[in-house]
Design a protein around this motif. Structure first.
Motif, PDB file in Angstrom:
ATOM      1  N   TYR A 196       4.802 -11.597  -6.577  1.00 43.65           N
ATOM      2  CA  TYR A 196       4.079 -11.933  -5.357  1.00 43.65           C
ATOM      3  C   TYR A 196       2.798 -11.106  -5.234  1.00 43.65           C
ATOM      4  O   TYR A 196       2.653 -10.279  -4.327  1.00 43.65           O
ATOM      5  CB  TYR A 196       4.989 -11.749  -4.132  1.00 43.65           C
ATOM      6  CG  TYR A 196       6.298 -12.485  -4.286  1.00 43.65           C
ATOM      7  CD1 TYR A 196       6.368 -13.863  -4.145  1.00 43.65           C
ATOM      8  CD2 TYR A 196       7.468 -11.796  -4.630  1.00 43.65           C
ATOM      9  CE1 TYR A 196       7.565 -14.547  -4.316  1.00 43.65           C
ATOM     10  CE2 TYR A 196       8.668 -12.468  -4.805  1.00 43.65           C
ATOM     11  CZ  TYR A 196       8.716 -13.838  -4.646  1.00 43.65           C
ATOM     12  OH  TYR A 196       9.898 -14.516  -4.829  1.00 43.65           O
ATOM     13  N   PRO A 197       1.854 -11.301  -6.162  1.00 40.19           N
ATOM     14  CA  PRO A 197       0.659 -10.455  -6.225  1.00 40.19           C
ATOM     15  C   PRO A 197      -0.207 -10.448  -4.960  1.00 40.19           C
ATOM     16  O   PRO A 197      -0.988  -9.525  -4.763  1.00 40.19           O
ATOM     17  CB  PRO A 197      -0.126 -10.999  -7.420  1.00 40.19           C
ATOM     18  CG  PRO A 197       0.505 -12.291  -7.766  1.00 40.19           C
ATOM     19  CD  PRO A 197       1.879 -12.326  -7.200  1.00 40.19           C
ATOM     20  N   SER A 198      -0.057 -11.430  -4.097  1.00 40.59           N
ATOM     21  CA  SER A 198      -0.836 -11.404  -2.849  1.00 40.59           C
ATOM     22  C   SER A 198      -0.215 -10.456  -1.814  1.00 40.59           C
ATOM     23  O   SER A 198      -0.836 -10.163  -0.794  1.00 40.59           O
ATOM     24  CB  SER A 198      -0.972 -12.803  -2.269  1.00 40.59           C
ATOM     25  OG  SER A 198       0.288 -13.320  -1.917  1.00 40.59           O
ATOM     26  N   PHE A 199       0.988  -9.980  -2.094  1.00 38.17           N
ATOM     27  CA  PHE A 199       1.658  -9.046  -1.186  1.00 38.17           C
ATOM     28  C   PHE A 199       1.540  -7.630  -1.735  1.00 38.17           C
ATOM     29  O   PHE A 199       2.433  -7.123  -2.407  1.00 38.17           O
ATOM     30  CB  PHE A 199       3.131  -9.434  -1.002  1.00 38.17           C
ATOM     31  CG  PHE A 199       3.322 -10.617  -0.104  1.00 38.17           C
ATOM     32  CD1 PHE A 199       3.542 -10.451   1.248  1.00 38.17           C
ATOM     33  CD2 PHE A 199       3.261 -11.900  -0.625  1.00 38.17           C
ATOM     34  CE1 PHE A 199       3.702 -11.548   2.089  1.00 38.17           C
ATOM     35  CE2 PHE A 199       3.424 -13.005   0.200  1.00 38.17           C
ATOM     36  CZ  PHE A 199       3.638 -12.832   1.559  1.00 38.17           C
ATOM     37  N   THR A 200       0.407  -7.016  -1.460  1.00 35.84           N
ATOM     38  CA  THR A 200       0.180  -5.634  -1.885  1.00 35.84           C
ATOM     39  C   THR A 200      -0.021  -4.779  -0.639  1.00 35.84           C
ATOM     40  O   THR A 200      -0.095  -5.285   0.481  1.00 35.84           O
ATOM     41  CB  THR A 200      -1.066  -5.511  -2.785  1.00 35.84           C
ATOM     42  OG1 THR A 200      -2.201  -5.949  -2.053  1.00 35.84           O
ATOM     43  CG2 THR A 200      -0.905  -6.319  -4.073  1.00 35.84           C
ATOM     44  N   VAL A 201      -0.121  -3.492  -0.864  1.00 31.89           N
ATOM     45  CA  VAL A 201      -0.397  -2.560   0.216  1.00 31.89           C
ATOM     46  C   VAL A 201      -1.288  -1.460  -0.352  1.00 31.89           C
ATOM     47  O   VAL A 201      -1.213  -1.155  -1.548  1.00 31.89           O
ATOM     48  CB  VAL A 201       0.910  -2.013   0.838  1.00 31.89           C
ATOM     49  CG1 VAL A 201       1.667  -1.131  -0.110  1.00 31.89           C
ATOM     50  CG2 VAL A 201       0.653  -1.322   2.150  1.00 31.89           C
ATOM     51  N   HIS A 202      -2.156  -0.924   0.492  1.00 31.36           N
ATOM     52  CA  HIS A 202      -3.089   0.111   0.038  1.00 31.36           C
ATOM     53  C   HIS A 202      -2.769   1.453   0.678  1.00 31.36           C
ATOM     54  O   HIS A 202      -2.242   1.509   1.787  1.00 31.36           O
ATOM     55  CB  HIS A 202      -4.528  -0.303   0.346  1.00 31.36           C
ATOM     56  CG  HIS A 202      -4.947  -1.491  -0.445  1.00 31.36           C
ATOM     57  ND1 HIS A 202      -4.780  -2.776   0.008  1.00 31.36           N
ATOM     58  CD2 HIS A 202      -5.480  -1.589  -1.673  1.00 31.36           C
ATOM     59  CE1 HIS A 202      -5.219  -3.624  -0.914  1.00 31.36           C
ATOM     60  NE2 HIS A 202      -5.646  -2.925  -1.940  1.00 31.36           N
ATOM     61  N   ASN A 203      -3.100   2.487  -0.038  1.00 37.46           N
ATOM     62  CA  ASN A 203      -2.840   3.849   0.401  1.00 37.46           C
ATOM     63  C   ASN A 203      -4.100   4.669   0.161  1.00 37.46           C
ATOM     64  O   ASN A 203      -4.562   4.762  -0.971  1.00 37.46           O
ATOM     65  CB  ASN A 203      -1.659   4.414  -0.406  1.00 37.46           C
ATOM     66  CG  ASN A 203      -1.154   5.716   0.123  1.00 37.46           C
ATOM     67  OD1 ASN A 203      -1.071   5.920   1.325  1.00 37.46           O
ATOM     68  ND2 ASN A 203      -0.813   6.614  -0.778  1.00 37.46           N
ATOM     69  N   ASP A 204      -4.651   5.231   1.211  1.00 38.72           N
ATOM     70  CA  ASP A 204      -5.840   6.067   1.075  1.00 38.72           C
ATOM     71  C   ASP A 204      -5.440   7.480   0.677  1.00 38.72           C
ATOM     72  O   ASP A 204      -4.487   8.039   1.225  1.00 38.72           O
ATOM     73  CB  ASP A 204      -6.612   6.126   2.399  1.00 38.72           C
ATOM     74  CG  ASP A 204      -7.214   4.787   2.767  1.00 38.72           C
ATOM     75  OD1 ASP A 204      -7.679   4.089   1.850  1.00 38.72           O
ATOM     76  OD2 ASP A 204      -7.213   4.442   3.960  1.00 38.72           O
ATOM     77  N   LEU A 205      -6.184   8.038  -0.270  1.00 36.01           N
ATOM     78  CA  LEU A 205      -5.970   9.423  -0.684  1.00 36.01           C
ATOM     79  C   LEU A 205      -7.181  10.247  -0.278  1.00 36.01           C
ATOM     80  O   LEU A 205      -8.313   9.756  -0.304  1.00 36.01           O
ATOM     81  CB  LEU A 205      -5.765   9.514  -2.202  1.00 36.01           C
ATOM     82  CG  LEU A 205      -4.519   8.832  -2.759  1.00 36.01           C
ATOM     83  CD1 LEU A 205      -4.452   9.011  -4.267  1.00 36.01           C
ATOM     84  CD2 LEU A 205      -3.256   9.349  -2.098  1.00 36.01           C
TER      85      LEU A 205
END
Length: 175
Positions: free
Chosen positions: A141-150
């Protein structure tokens, strides 16, 4: 210049900085400390990763998708499900109603467990290229991602130290 790397929870890593055991830390959250300055470093993308032969059904609605996800064997690097919680908040606007089947406090070991069929997880895409090309895992499900800021963090009083400025500039060039 000497580089020493520690892994751990954010509060412990911040403690190292405040105790002047380290000059610079990489954090995924800005914890409150008046003597610490945070600067944006990079954004990680996390994808849903599974063994290559894992079934990937289609769903008519988000509720069915969420229900299916809850029934899967999840592998997390922490009992608190930090990235999994963010994934759920972003895509389902609530906390996950699932518990990890395995807790492995190292993302590389989580990836190995997925390769061996132990379950699914959310992993940073930067660590997947070789495993994807060798068909050891797949992104579901490549459209279901999440991002994390570092963020890079350092003590404000040290912001003008030449070795710290050099290290920060070097790190920024690597992303």
């Amino acid at each position: 210049m000497r580089v020493i790397a520690y892994l751990g929870v954010a509060s412990k890593i911040l403690e190292f900085l405040l105790e002047e055991k380290v000059d610079l830390i990489v954090m995924s959250q800005k914890l409150s400390a008046s003597s610490v300055e945070y600067i944006p470093y990079m954004q990680e993308e996390f994808a849903l990763v599974a063994p290559p032969d894992y079934s990937e059904p289609t769903f008519d609605d988000k509720e069915s998708f969420e229900s299916w996800l809850c029934s899967q064997p999840w592998i997390s690097y922490d009992l608190d499900l930090p990235i999994i919680r963010r994934f759920w908040r972003e895509h389902f606007q609530k906390r996950p109603q699932t518990h990890p089947t395995h807790v492995i406090p190292d993302l590389h070991s989580v990836l190995k467990a997925i390769e061996h069929g132990a379950g699914i997880s959310l992993l940073p895409t930067f660590m997947l290229d070789e495993h994807l090309s060798r068909n050891k895992v797949k992104i579901m499900y490549p459209s279901f991602t999440v991002h994390n800021d570092l963020y890079l963090a350092y003590q404000v009083k040290n912001r003008n130290l030449p070795h710290l400025k050099t290290l920060i500039e070097t790190l920024k060039k690597t992303v």
